[in-house]
Enzyme design. Structure first.
Site, PDB file in Angstrom:
ATOM      1  N   ARG A 103     -10.736  -1.379 -43.742  1.00  0.00           N
ATOM      2  CA  ARG A 103      -9.564  -1.393 -42.865  1.00  0.00           C
ATOM      3  C   ARG A 103      -8.349  -0.668 -43.437  1.00  0.00           C
ATOM      4  NH1 ARG A 103      -9.906  -7.753 -41.947  1.00  0.00           N
ATOM      5  NH2 ARG A 103     -10.978  -7.545 -43.979  1.00  0.00           N
ATOM      6  N   LYS A 125     -27.381  -6.584 -44.018  1.00  0.00           N
ATOM      7  CA  LYS A 125     -27.599  -7.793 -44.815  1.00  0.00           C
ATOM      8  C   LYS A 125     -28.891  -8.491 -44.384  1.00  0.00           C
ATOM      9  CE  LYS A 125     -22.925  -8.640 -46.417  1.00  0.00           C
ATOM     10  NZ  LYS A 125     -22.222  -7.510 -45.773  1.00  0.00           N
ATOM     11  N   LEU A 126     -29.982  -7.745 -44.483  1.00  0.00           N
ATOM     12  CA  LEU A 126     -31.285  -8.260 -44.089  1.00  0.00           C
ATOM     13  C   LEU A 126     -31.591  -9.550 -44.837  1.00  0.00           C
ATOM     14  CD1 LEU A 126     -33.307  -4.904 -44.125  1.00  0.00           C
ATOM     15  CD2 LEU A 126     -32.308  -6.072 -42.142  1.00  0.00           C
ATOM     16  N   ILE A 151     -38.234 -12.779 -43.340  1.00  0.00           N
ATOM     17  CA  ILE A 151     -39.515 -12.653 -44.019  1.00  0.00           C
ATOM     18  C   ILE A 151     -39.764 -11.168 -44.302  1.00  0.00           C
ATOM     19  CG2 ILE A 151     -40.429 -14.746 -42.974  1.00  0.00           C
ATOM     20  CD1 ILE A 151     -42.108 -12.917 -41.129  1.00  0.00           C
ATOM     21  N   GLY A 152     -40.622 -10.902 -45.261  1.00  0.00           N
ATOM     22  CA  GLY A 152     -40.825  -9.540 -45.708  1.00  0.00           C
ATOM     23  C   GLY A 152     -41.283  -8.580 -44.630  1.00  0.00           C
ATOM     24  N   LYS A 156     -20.520   3.206 -45.136  1.00  0.00           N
ATOM     25  CA  LYS A 156     -21.275   1.976 -44.882  1.00  0.00           C
ATOM     26  C   LYS A 156     -21.170   1.644 -43.403  1.00  0.00           C
ATOM     27  CE  LYS A 156     -19.690  -2.140 -46.176  1.00  0.00           C
ATOM     28  NZ  LYS A 156     -19.811  -3.069 -45.024  1.00  0.00           N
ATOM     29  N   PRO A 195      -7.004  -0.717 -55.339  1.00  0.00           N
ATOM     30  CA  PRO A 195      -7.865   0.433 -55.614  1.00  0.00           C
ATOM     31  C   PRO A 195      -7.968   0.710 -57.115  1.00  0.00           C
ATOM     32  CG  PRO A 195      -6.436   0.911 -53.753  1.00  0.00           C
ATOM     33  CD  PRO A 195      -5.968  -0.395 -54.338  1.00  0.00           C
TER      34      PRO A 195
END
Length: 229
Positions: A201, A68-69, A72-73, A37, A186
């Site tokens: 981390r 993390k959009l 507006i589209g 990620k 975990p």
């Protein structure tokens, strides 16, 4: 099973240091993880070239852009175009922007570009309880409506993961952050119904990332064996 969050510290801002750090982490972990990620800290530290570098190092791994959009589209769809050119496999967006003129356009562009869309339905920090979690059922309805590939739900609150799994069934993937530094152990999210645990981390700040990831894999296997026995 595991997705590593590659969020560099500020002192890794120089390109050579940043690339060395990325290569060290990826070389040490890629045998044991599903993917990586990458998000705003890496983008700010190294620019789009850092995303390309991760792609080149993790050729056969899932690479998801966690920007993390939330716009507006049309703007989010344009972001998809750029991410596709960088070789990204998936993108994480907030669901609170709603469907019309937002997630409808984002999901359509993601399908056109072949990117997996992952929507945040709850977060791992305590503030998520204030303005995100009260609308969880609404968010899950939108996830179903647009056919998102996955959702983000917190390992720190396994009851949320269990609820999300019940509502969405087995077709939608659940990615669970919050393992390690934020308090979840975990394997706990997988036991609650998640498909992938996002770990940052705990691995990326380790002196020996390979040793740590091997230990984490063992812990996960033992935890899952207990909870599913």
């Amino acid at each position: 099973m595991i997705i590593i969050a590659l969020d560099p510290d500020k002192d890794l801002g120089e390109e050579e240091k940043l690339h060395n750090w990325l290569k060290n982490i990826i070389d040490a972990t890629k045998e044991y993880v599903y993917g990586y990620k990458i998000g705003l800290p890496l983008l700010l530290a190294g620019g789009p070239a850092s995303f390309r570098y991760v792609r080149s190092l993790a050729r056969d791994k899932f690479v998801v852009a966690d920007l993390k959009l939330a716009d507006i589209g049309d703007v989010m769809a344009l972001s998809i175009d750029y991410l596709d050119e960088l070789g990204i496999d998936g993108v994480i967006a907030h669901v609170f922007t709603g469907y019309e003129d937002a997630l409808d356009k984002l999901s359509e562009r993601a399908r056109e570009r072949g990117l997996r869309l992952i929507l945040v339905v709850s977060m791992s920090h305590r503030g998520s309880r204030e303005f995100i979690d009260p609308y969880l059922n609404n968010y899950l309805s939108i996830v179903k409506k647009i056919g998102a590939w996955g959702v983000v739900a917190p390992a720190t609150r396994p009851e949320i993961i269990r609820l999300v799994r019940r509502e969405l069934g087995g077709d939608v993937k659940i990615l669970a952050p919050g393992i390690g530094v934020q308090g979840a152990s975990p394997g706990s999210a997988l036991c609650a119904g998640a498909d992938y645990e996002i770990i940052g981390r705990l691995v990326t700040k380790a002196h020996d990332p390979r040793k740590v990831i091997i230990e984490i894999v063992k812990m996960i296997e033992e935890s899952v064996a207990r909870c599913r026995s």
